[in-house]
Design a protein around this motif. Structure first.
Motif, PDB file in Angstrom:
ATOM      1  N   GLU A   1       3.770  -2.543   8.318  1.00 55.96           N
ATOM      2  CA  GLU A   1       3.652  -3.510   9.416  1.00 55.96           C
ATOM      3  C   GLU A   1       4.057  -4.926   8.994  1.00 55.96           C
ATOM      4  O   GLU A   1       4.566  -5.710   9.795  1.00 55.96           O
ATOM      5  N   ASP A   2       3.783  -5.259   7.749  1.00 57.63           N
ATOM      6  CA  ASP A   2       4.077  -6.616   7.284  1.00 57.63           C
ATOM      7  C   ASP A   2       4.475  -6.547   5.807  1.00 57.63           C
ATOM      8  O   ASP A   2       4.530  -5.463   5.220  1.00 57.63           O
ATOM      9  N   ALA A   3       4.747  -7.715   5.238  1.00 60.22           N
ATOM     10  CA  ALA A   3       5.209  -7.745   3.850  1.00 60.22           C
ATOM     11  C   ALA A   3       4.167  -7.121   2.917  1.00 60.22           C
ATOM     12  O   ALA A   3       4.509  -6.408   1.979  1.00 60.22           O
ATOM     13  N   GLN A   4       2.894  -7.373   3.214  1.00 60.57           N
ATOM     14  CA  GLN A   4       1.837  -6.848   2.351  1.00 60.57           C
ATOM     15  C   GLN A   4       1.879  -5.321   2.303  1.00 60.57           C
ATOM     16  O   GLN A   4       1.795  -4.719   1.236  1.00 60.57           O
ATOM     17  N   GLU A   5       1.986  -4.710   3.471  1.00 60.20           N
ATOM     18  CA  GLU A   5       2.050  -3.242   3.486  1.00 60.20           C
ATOM     19  C   GLU A   5       3.327  -2.731   2.817  1.00 60.20           C
ATOM     20  O   GLU A   5       3.303  -1.719   2.106  1.00 60.20           O
ATOM     21  N   ALA A   6       4.437  -3.419   3.047  1.00 67.16           N
ATOM     22  CA  ALA A   6       5.698  -2.981   2.417  1.00 67.16           C
ATOM     23  C   ALA A   6       5.545  -3.002   0.897  1.00 67.16           C
ATOM     24  O   ALA A   6       5.997  -2.089   0.195  1.00 67.16           O
ATOM     25  N   TYR A   7       4.886  -4.035   0.398  1.00 70.83           N
ATOM     26  CA  TYR A   7       4.644  -4.151  -1.047  1.00 70.83           C
ATOM     27  C   TYR A   7       3.743  -3.020  -1.537  1.00 70.83           C
ATOM     28  O   TYR A   7       4.064  -2.306  -2.490  1.00 70.83           O
ATOM     29  N   GLU A   8       2.645  -2.837  -0.832  1.00 72.20           N
ATOM     30  CA  GLU A   8       1.658  -1.867  -1.307  1.00 72.20           C
ATOM     31  C   GLU A   8       2.170  -0.436  -1.162  1.00 72.20           C
ATOM     32  O   GLU A   8       1.911   0.420  -2.006  1.00 72.20           O
ATOM     33  N   PHE A   9       2.922  -0.175  -0.087  1.00 72.00           N
ATOM     34  CA  PHE A   9       3.490   1.168   0.087  1.00 72.00           C
ATOM     35  C   PHE A   9       4.520   1.473  -0.997  1.00 72.00           C
ATOM     36  O   PHE A   9       4.645   2.612  -1.442  1.00 72.00           O
ATOM     37  N   THR A  10       5.277   0.444  -1.405  1.00 77.00           N
ATOM     38  CA  THR A  10       6.273   0.678  -2.456  1.00 77.00           C
ATOM     39  C   THR A  10       5.573   1.111  -3.748  1.00 77.00           C
ATOM     40  O   THR A  10       6.060   1.993  -4.462  1.00 77.00           O
ATOM     41  N   LEU A  11       4.420   0.510  -4.025  1.00 80.39           N
ATOM     42  CA  LEU A  11       3.673   0.896  -5.226  1.00 80.39           C
ATOM     43  C   LEU A  11       3.062   2.289  -5.063  1.00 80.39           C
ATOM     44  O   LEU A  11       3.167   3.143  -5.943  1.00 80.39           O
ATOM     45  N   MET A  12       2.434   2.522  -3.914  1.00 78.82           N
ATOM     46  CA  MET A  12       1.806   3.830  -3.698  1.00 78.82           C
ATOM     47  C   MET A  12       2.857   4.940  -3.628  1.00 78.82           C
ATOM     48  O   MET A  12       2.614   6.072  -4.046  1.00 78.82           O
ATOM     49  N   ALA A  13       4.030   4.587  -3.108  1.00 79.16           N
ATOM     50  CA  ALA A  13       5.108   5.576  -2.978  1.00 79.16           C
ATOM     51  C   ALA A  13       5.464   6.188  -4.326  1.00 79.16           C
ATOM     52  O   ALA A  13       5.767   7.377  -4.437  1.00 79.16           O
TER      53      ALA A  13
END
Lengths: 182, 391, 101
Positions: free
Chosen positions: B140-152
């Motif tokens: 949804e936002d930069a924070q999620e994009a960041y965190e999803f990249t790590l969790m991915a």
């Protein structure tokens, strides 16, 4: 939440000023967004950039249509870019121009608050040459942001990219911009 | 630039930083708006010695993904990023990456597919990849994009998954907007992602393997079943990874999708990506007026968490599914999933499909409020509606 | 392929990986040959051109000398017969090959 729109021409640093403002607002503990409007990018073409500033987390991701403050970095855009679009009569129109606020009111037909500052001359006097920084100083004053916080952030951000001498010139221009409208 | 650990960062910067912190062995990518700056920032980190990765510059996205597949098959932790036409050109190899079970993590800066040529956001690019066998996460936002990249990274490399993961973020709306985000310490991320231990590294000459072979009809089907099974394992692994990530970051991920004021809602919208943020603002405004409205935002689109979504939507009065891409001649991809999930119950909410935001068309709060208003009409005709299109 | 038992999806490595590497030793691939190369040991000068040029690996060699041809893998392409400088290899239709050849 406050919404701000910048008008400049490609290469004048309106987008950079918008991002600097976001950095400054963050230092005040605010939530922020800063984004430019993208189209075919050409040096000299009119561009718009936007800021959102809020005490709460900003969730909205749509464009800014009804800004409270409009900052016009290039005086020729008063005719070319329709800078009062969506600006309510309660809003503020801040223009880089040697003209008086009344002259700008006549020119634009805008009846709300108009503030003018000759940012081009200020930048020239300071030696930095870019009007975006004194405009940012003026806007920081309009928004009531703490000067020390803002100056420190501008110093920090510019020092990453520019030699000390140029940073000093810009800080001087920033200060004069701020004081002109304080 | 910081306030505590908070910084003002663009979507590009957070993804590039996630990549820097993951420190993949190899990144192979080709530039395309609105993805380019992700790889530009990352390449700068490499040039500055801030991350020890091999950046392979290639002549096209087809080559980028091919290089990624080779690299991942060799046993290297591998990442890439693309958008729109780049993903379309990559598509042949995206299928192969999934079938060869290479855990490549790729960012997709969502942008409309040509034509007409357009650089702005919609989801037609990643939706075109939804049947390729990659896992898809929408932020949804930069924070999620960041965190999803790590969790991915953890999800992709899970022993019973081993599939590529696509982390999408809305082009321009997220990639080019500077916003407040909080990065984790480098050390915390490297501990979280750990060392990658490939199951069949081609470079292990003591244990030679042949990879990417030809399949006759007697084995192709079985290899596809393996991918099906791997996809079925994703949900559980994602929840586990979330839990670990929450411990690390203080985040509160707790499912395959986010719900917002949904529990007691009569009317709901289902929406992916950044527009969910705008819709939350609308939900808040309508709640203040006493309207029982809520929102569901899938984090995971592939595999699609149909059962779980059914559980939370089945008792609603009416639900609008907002798609940011078209499936010409059918309903929107998100609508099809939600309506399929709800198809076998005795009772189900009235479902409506809306298309919005194609080619970067802005969507406003009042337009989303209009959708909620539509839902209150029990006689609303069931047909596709196009928000903001001149008809 | 008939000698292999077809395995279930969970009995084979993922992703089409072939553990140990794909090796022709496990697969007889010479069954679709229509012509068979016949090697005449007496004419052969052991130049090894056939061994070098065989697109498979069908020439059996030891101590740098050709020992014979591996008909379980030879596809009968005839390159060896074409390349041989002393005509020590001739191609013969499979149907006309006698038991001892």
């Amino acid at each position: 939440m406050k919404e701000i729109r910048w008008h400049g021409r490609g290469g004048q640093g309106a987008k950079t000023a918008s991002q600097l403002l976001a950095d400054i607002n963050l230092q005040e503990g605010k939530f922020v967004q800063s984004f430019p409007e993208y189209g075919p990018e050409r040096s000299g073409a009119p561009i718009r950039a936007y800021n959102r500033v809020s005490d709460e987390k900003i969730r909205v991701h749509s464009g800014v249509d009804e800004p409270e403050v409009v900052a016009v970095v290039d005086p020729t855009l008063l005719q070319a870019a329709n800078p009062t679009e969506g600006l309510s009569e309660d809003g503020v129109l801040l223009v880089n121009t040697p003209k008086s606020p009344d002259e700008v009111k006549d020119e634009t037909g805008f009846t709300g608050e108009v503030l003018t500052i000759d940012a081009t001359q200020i930048a020239e006097d300071a030696g930095s040459g870019y009007a975006n920084v004194p405009m940012l100083g003026a806007l920081v004053s309009v928004l009531g942001t703490d000067y020390e916080v803002a100056e420190a952030e501008v110093d920090k951000a510019l020092s990453k990219k520019l030699p000390d001498e140029i940073v000093e010139m810009n800080l001087q221009a920033f200060k004069v911009g701020y004081e002109t409208l304080s | 630039m910081s306030n505590g650990n908070k910084e003002v960062l663009t979507g590009h910067q957070v993804v590039a930083n996630a990549m820097r912190q993951v420190e993949p062995d190899v990144v192979a990518a080709y530039p395309i708006t609105p993805q380019s700056e992700i790889v530009e920032y990352f390449s700068q980190y490499v040039a500055d010695g801030k991350v020890d990765s091999e950046v392979i510059t290639v002549e096209s996205e087809h080559s980028a993904m091919s290089a990624c597949v080779g690299s991942a098959a060799a046993g290297a932790r591998t990442m890439t990023a693309t958008a729109s036409q780049g993903l379309a050109l990559m598509m042949e190899i995206v299928y192969i990456a999934a079938s060869m079970r290479t855990p490549i993590v790729m960012a997709v800066a969502n942008r409309a597919l040509s034509g007409p040529i357009n650089i702005h956001c919609d989801h037609s690019d990643s939706m075109a990849a939804r049947d390729s066998g990659v896992i898809q996460l929408y932020g949804e936002d930069a924070q999620e994009a960041y965190e999803f990249t790590l969790m991915a990274q953890r999800l992709a490399e899970s022993e019973d998954v081993l599939l590529p993961v696509m982390v999408t973020l809305d082009g321009f709306t997220l990639t080019h907007t500077a916003q407040v985000a909080e990065l984790l310490p480098d050390r915390a991320v490297s501990d979280f992602v750990g060392e990658y231990d490939a199951r069949y590294p081609l470079l292990d000459v003591e244990n030679p393997t042949t990879q990417g072979p030809f399949d006759m009809p007697d084995y192709y089907f079985e290899h596809k079943l393996q991918q099906v099974e791997a996809m079925e394992n994703v949900s559980d692994r994602f929840l586990e990874v979330q839990e670990e990530f929450n411990d690390l970051s203080g985040s509160s991920y707790d499912g395959l999708f986010e719900t917002y004021k949904l529990e007691d809602a009569d009317y709901a919208v289902v929406i992916l990506g950044s527009t969910a943020g705008t819709a939350k603002v609308v939900v808040d405004e309508l709640r203040e007026k006493g309207k029982k409205v809520g929102l569901l935002k899938p984090w995971l689109f592939r595999p699609f968490p149909g059962e779980e979504i059914k559980d939370v939507l089945v008792d609603k009065e009416a639900v609008a599914i907002l798609d940011r891409s078209l499936s010409f001649g059918s309903s929107g991809p998100l609508y099809l999933e939600v309506s399929s999930a709800l198809s076998d119950g005795d009772t189900k909410p009235r479902l409506y499909n809306y298309t919005y935001g194609l080619g970067g068309r802005d969507i406003k709060e009042d337009q989303i409020a209009g959708v909620f208003e539509d839902l209150e009409n029990p006689d609303l005709e069931d047909k596709m509606r196009y928000i903001g299109a001149r008809q | 392929m008939a000698e292999f038992e077809l395995k279930k999806y969970d009995e084979i490595p993922i992703g089409g990986v072939i553990e140990g590497g794909a090796t022709p030793e496990l697969n007889k691939t010479g069954d679709w040959r229509s012509e068979r190369p016949i090697w005449d040991e007496d004419t052969c000068i052991q130049c090894l051109q056939c061994w070098v040029n065989c697109p498979d690996a069908s020439f059996e060699i030891s101590e740098e000398e050709i020992q014979g041809i591996d008909y379980e893998h030879c596809k009968g392409c005839g390159i060896c017969a074409e390349i041989c400088p002393v005509d020590a290899i001739s191609m013969k239709p499979e149907g006309e090959v006698s038991e001892d050849e």
